[in-house]
Design an enzyme around this catalytic site. Structure first.
Site, short mmCIF file in Angstrom:
data_model
loop_
_atom_site.label_atom_id
_atom_site.label_comp_id
_atom_site.label_asym_id
_atom_site.label_seq_id
_atom_site.Cartn_x
_atom_site.Cartn_y
_atom_site.Cartn_z
N SER A 60 -3.05 -7.78 2.74
CA SER A 60 -3.41 -7.62 4.16
C SER A 60 -3.96 -8.90 4.75
O SER A 60 -3.63 -9.27 5.88
CB SER A 60 -4.43 -6.49 4.32
OG SER A 60 -3.88 -5.26 3.97
N HIS A 92 0.84 -1.20 0.00
CA HIS A 92 0.00 0.00 0.00
C HIS A 92 0.87 1.25 0.00
O HIS A 92 0.60 2.21 -0.73
CB HIS A 92 -0.90 0.06 1.25
CG HIS A 92 -1.95 -0.99 1.31
ND1 HIS A 92 -2.12 -1.78 2.43
CD2 HIS A 92 -2.90 -1.36 0.43
CE1 HIS A 92 -3.14 -2.59 2.22
NE2 HIS A 92 -3.62 -2.36 1.01
N ARG A 137 -1.46 -6.29 -8.20
CA ARG A 137 -0.38 -7.21 -7.85
C ARG A 137 -0.24 -8.31 -8.88
O ARG A 137 0.85 -8.74 -9.20
CB ARG A 137 -0.67 -7.85 -6.48
CG ARG A 137 -0.62 -6.88 -5.34
CD ARG A 137 -1.08 -7.54 -4.09
NE ARG A 137 -2.45 -8.01 -4.28
CZ ARG A 137 -3.29 -8.30 -3.33
NH1 ARG A 137 -2.92 -8.22 -2.09
NH2 ARG A 137 -4.51 -8.70 -3.59
N LYS A 142 -15.90 -8.31 4.33
CA LYS A 142 -14.76 -8.66 5.18
C LYS A 142 -15.06 -8.27 6.62
O LYS A 142 -15.82 -7.36 6.88
CB LYS A 142 -13.50 -7.88 4.74
CG LYS A 142 -13.03 -8.18 3.35
CD LYS A 142 -11.81 -7.33 3.01
CE LYS A 142 -11.32 -7.58 1.60
NZ LYS A 142 -10.17 -6.71 1.27
#
Length: 168
Positions: free
Chosen positions: A129, A17, A91, A41
């Site tokens: 994360s 990040h 990513r 989440k």
């Protein structure tokens, strides 16, 4: 003034990040980091904790950077902030498929706001994360993925909530 929004849950904020924030801040006059909660989440940290964590981590990064919490559609938030661009980090190919779909939906909601994709630094591409939290819960070392302050916060939260798993 060119304003960009970099949205995310940042639960916790990772070195990946931070890479996108550093690079994104160079592309706009002001970068607004939008800290939100993904309804699919369950966050480890509360909204105010994540906002404070991101604020602490971005101190010292060059540029006009603001950290703002939001709980609305991204495009509504971007409009409120006066943004003309959404900054997103990629990513891998799997990220691209999801992000491509989101960019298309966002364009349908507001075609005056563009989406700019930044590839994460090669050394940071595997960091997520979710994986950082999982590694920490099982007692693994996360110092390669987050700053020392974030590592301490994650480890403290795991201890506080009794989340540690695995063999002693």
């Amino acid at each position: 003034m060119r304003i960009g929004v970099y949205p995310g849950t940042f639960d916790p904020i990772t070195l990946g990040h931070m890479d996108i924030i550093r690079r994104g801040a160079k592309l706009v006059d002001r970068l607004v980091i939008g800290v939100t909660t993904n309804i699919s989440k369950t966050p480890m940290f509360e909204d105010d904790e994540r906002i404070a964590m991101v604020e602490r981590e971005v101190q010292g990064i060059e540029g006009d950077i603001r950290v703002v919490g939001f709980n609305s559609l991204l495009m509504d938030f971007a409009t409120r902030e006066g943004a003309t661009v959404i900054v997103r980090g990629l990513r891998a190919v799997a990220d691209f498929e999801y992000e491509y779909q989101m960019a298309g939906m966002n364009q349908q909601l507001n075609n005056r706001v563009e989406t700019a994709f930044l590839m994460a630094d090669v050394s940071l591409q595997p960091i997520a994360s979710r994986l950082v939290k999982e590694i920490a819960i099982y007692g693994g070392e996360i110092h390669k993925f987050v700053t020392p302050a974030v590592r301490d916060a994650v480890e403290a939260r795991i201890a506080e909530r009794g989340l540690r798993r695995g063999d002693p």
